[in-house]
Scaffold this active site. Structure first.
Site, PDB file in Angstrom:
ATOM      1  N   GLY A 159       0.637  -1.597   0.013  1.00 41.45           N
ATOM      2  CA  GLY A 159       0.270   0.298   0.642  1.00 41.45           C
ATOM      3  C   GLY A 159       0.907   1.345  -0.001  1.00 41.45           C
ATOM      4  O   GLY A 159      -0.138   2.129   0.058  1.00 41.45           O
ATOM      5  N   GLU A 160       2.237   0.891   0.074  1.00 41.69           N
ATOM      6  CA  GLU A 160       3.313   2.166   0.599  1.00 41.69           C
ATOM      7  C   GLU A 160       3.615   2.733  -0.954  1.00 41.69           C
ATOM      8  O   GLU A 160       3.965   1.477  -1.579  1.00 41.69           O
ATOM      9  CB  GLU A 160       4.277   1.769   1.541  1.00 41.69           C
ATOM     10  CG  GLU A 160       4.048   2.077   3.504  1.00 41.69           C
ATOM     11  CD  GLU A 160       4.803   1.907   4.276  1.00 41.69           C
ATOM     12  OE1 GLU A 160       5.347   2.200   3.513  1.00 41.69           O
ATOM     13  OE2 GLU A 160       4.290   1.097   4.732  1.00 41.69           O
ATOM     14  N   ALA A 161       3.500   4.438  -0.767  1.00 39.05           N
ATOM     15  CA  ALA A 161       3.564   4.688  -2.055  1.00 39.05           C
ATOM     16  C   ALA A 161       5.526   4.081  -2.571  1.00 39.05           C
ATOM     17  O   ALA A 161       5.761   4.261  -3.366  1.00 39.05           O
ATOM     18  CB  ALA A 161       3.844   6.148  -2.770  1.00 39.05           C
ATOM     19  N   GLN A 198       6.983   1.938  -0.960  1.00 34.90           N
ATOM     20  CA  GLN A 198       7.463   0.939  -1.077  1.00 34.90           C
ATOM     21  C   GLN A 198       7.248  -0.106  -3.025  1.00 34.90           C
ATOM     22  O   GLN A 198       7.785  -0.852  -3.901  1.00 34.90           O
ATOM     23  CB  GLN A 198       6.103  -0.445  -1.009  1.00 34.90           C
ATOM     24  CG  GLN A 198       6.812  -0.590   0.592  1.00 34.90           C
ATOM     25  CD  GLN A 198       5.892  -1.086   1.654  1.00 34.90           C
ATOM     26  OE1 GLN A 198       5.074  -1.227   1.451  1.00 34.90           O
ATOM     27  NE2 GLN A 198       6.608  -1.882   2.422  1.00 34.90           N
ATOM     28  N   ILE A 199       5.286   0.784  -3.154  1.00 30.74           N
ATOM     29  CA  ILE A 199       4.485   0.412  -5.130  1.00 30.74           C
ATOM     30  C   ILE A 199       6.610   1.013  -5.379  1.00 30.74           C
ATOM     31  O   ILE A 199       6.970   0.897  -6.579  1.00 30.74           O
ATOM     32  CB  ILE A 199       4.253   1.420  -4.845  1.00 30.74           C
ATOM     33  CG1 ILE A 199       3.227   0.824  -3.859  1.00 30.74           C
ATOM     34  CG2 ILE A 199       3.762   1.245  -7.109  1.00 30.74           C
ATOM     35  CD1 ILE A 199       2.012   0.970  -4.122  1.00 30.74           C
TER      36      ILE A 199
END
Length: 438
Positions: free
Chosen positions: A197-199, A201-202
């Site tokens: 969900g974290e930007a 990590q994406i």
């Protein structure tokens, strides 16, 4: 299909005893039939009709009858079938038992990984599924090829900074060759785990994806993407397009013109070709990128069919196992649910035909167990029959009969009950017959 003498053996050899197969198809089929021979006790669940129960019982009885008839290795197929053809080329019974055990250990390792990754990795190392110390490529291959690994947990695990090498190895296992568009390559990646969900990590995942994908396509003559940065930005745009097109909260959906406008100038200062962006837009609009476990309806069927085709490309040749060498292991794997189903049918039969079928089923079960010297199975068959006879019940007060020539007589109530219990009498005869013969 079960009427074919080698059908269930083929399933056992090609699926249950095959390490490359994730399923135990033979065992699952027999347990399915046994389960649906019994009434469905699920509250508000589907109703198992008597017709379904009879069909399932017939399938189980046919299975044990085949084992009973070929317990001495005789040929029971039609003369046109060569029962022992290429038997020496088949895997040994021991190797299939070993493979089945390894598959169960692998499944347990995946379950432990889902609970705590470090514990799962340690367990897999102890059972020689992973090297010690573990290397990124071996762990990435395990994570990619093991369906029971939780896909949400996998996304979080791969995106952690300390696991960067594992993520890189995981992405490198993806086959982006064959002229795949960026949305096709991205779909292949995102169907293997859920994006965190974290930007940040994406971003880590997308950056590595863009690097790997561009390395694959950069030598192609007609590639659309000019550099790695363009691949990174376009990959992000595809993810946003996917969310925009399929999130029910979004009221005004992005049009093709909007998507093209948002993608202007990101290809090393130039625009992507309209046809390329149109292909991406159309593919995402009509076919959402979702997790495998979220696939439903036609989307789920299409995904499973695609996975089946992929497996078919790398699967081993199908073996025809027209032999009885695996019968003992097959019987050991499923005798318990089969016995439970036959016992239920015997104890609840409403017609003589079902009762007769159950008696034959008991005979075949006992014969196969005795032939393979499975004393525990034979004991369980006898105990099951003993419970049906009523002989295990405690005696009640005696029953007084009428007055005869010798005066009033009393008899044990047990004698009266068993005399009236036709089913119990049959069970008693079967039980003592088995005890005498085996």
């Amino acid at each position: 299909l079960i009427r074919s003498p080698s059908f269930l053996t083929d399933l056992y050899v090609n699926y249950d005893g095959n390490l490359s197969s994730q399923t135990h198809l033979f065992e699952s089929l027999i347990r399915f039939l046994a389960k649906h021979t019994l009434p469905d006790a699920t509250p508000a669940g589907p109703v198992t009709t008597p017709t379904h129960q009879i069909l399932c019982l017939d399938g189980l009885l046919l299975f044990v009858s085949v084992l009973a008839e070929r317990k001495v290795g005789v040929k029971i197929a039609s003369p046109a079938l060569n029962w022992r053809k290429d038997e020496n080329e088949l895997p040994t019974a021991y190797s299939l038992r070993y493979n089945k055990q390894r598959k169960r250990v692998l499944k347990e390792g995946a379950e432990r990984f889902n609970e705590k990754p470090s514990e799962g990795i340690k367990f897999l190392q102890e059972h020689n599924f992973l090297p010690d110390p573990v290397d990124p490529v071996s762990l990435a291959r395990f994570l990619k090829t093991t369906p029971s690994v939780n896909k949400t947990l996998l996304g979080d695990y791969l995106s952690k900074p300390k696991n960067a090498e594992i993520l890189k190895a995981f992405v490198n296992l993806m086959d982006f060759r064959g002229g795949k568009r960026i949305d096709e390559a991205l779909r292949l990646l995102l169907e293997s785990f859920r994006l965190p969900g974290e930007a940040q990590q994406i971003g880590t995942i997308m950056e590595l994806f863009a690097e790997t994908y561009f390395d694959v396509i950069k030598d192609q003559e007609d590639h659309e993407i000019e550099n790695q940065d363009a691949a990174y930005v376009l990959a992000y745009s595809v993810i946003m397009l996917n969310t925009d097109q399929h999130n029910p909260v979004v009221r005004r959906r992005m049009t093709l013109e909007d998507f093209m406008r948002n993608s202007r100038g990101i290809n090393n200062g130039r625009n992507f070709s309209p046809e390329y962006l149109k292909q991406i837009y159309t593919a995402i609009k009509h076919n959402e990128i979702v997790m495998p476990e979220e696939h439903e309806g036609d989307l789920g069927f299409n995904y499973q069919w695609k996975e089946l085709l992929k497996q078919a490309e790398v699967s081993e040749p199908f073996l025809e196992a027209r032999t009885s060498v695996y019968d003992r292991d097959m019987f050991l794997a499923v005798w318990s649910p089969v016995l439970a189903a036959i016992t239920y049918a015997f104890d609840n039969a409403e017609d003589d035909l079902t009762l007769q079928k159950s008696v034959v089923g008991f005979h075949h079960l006992a014969a196969v167990a005795a032939h393979h010297r499975l004393t525990e199975v034979l004991d369980t068959v006898v105990i099951s029959l003993a419970k049906v006879t009523g002989l295990l019940r405690g005696t009640d007060r005696p029953v007084t009969t009428g007055v005869g020539d010798e005066g009033r007589k009393t008899v044990d109530r047990w004698a009266v009950d068993i005399g009236r219990n036709y089913r119990g009498l049959i069970a008693a005869v079967l039980m003592f017959t088995f005890a005498r013969e085996w």
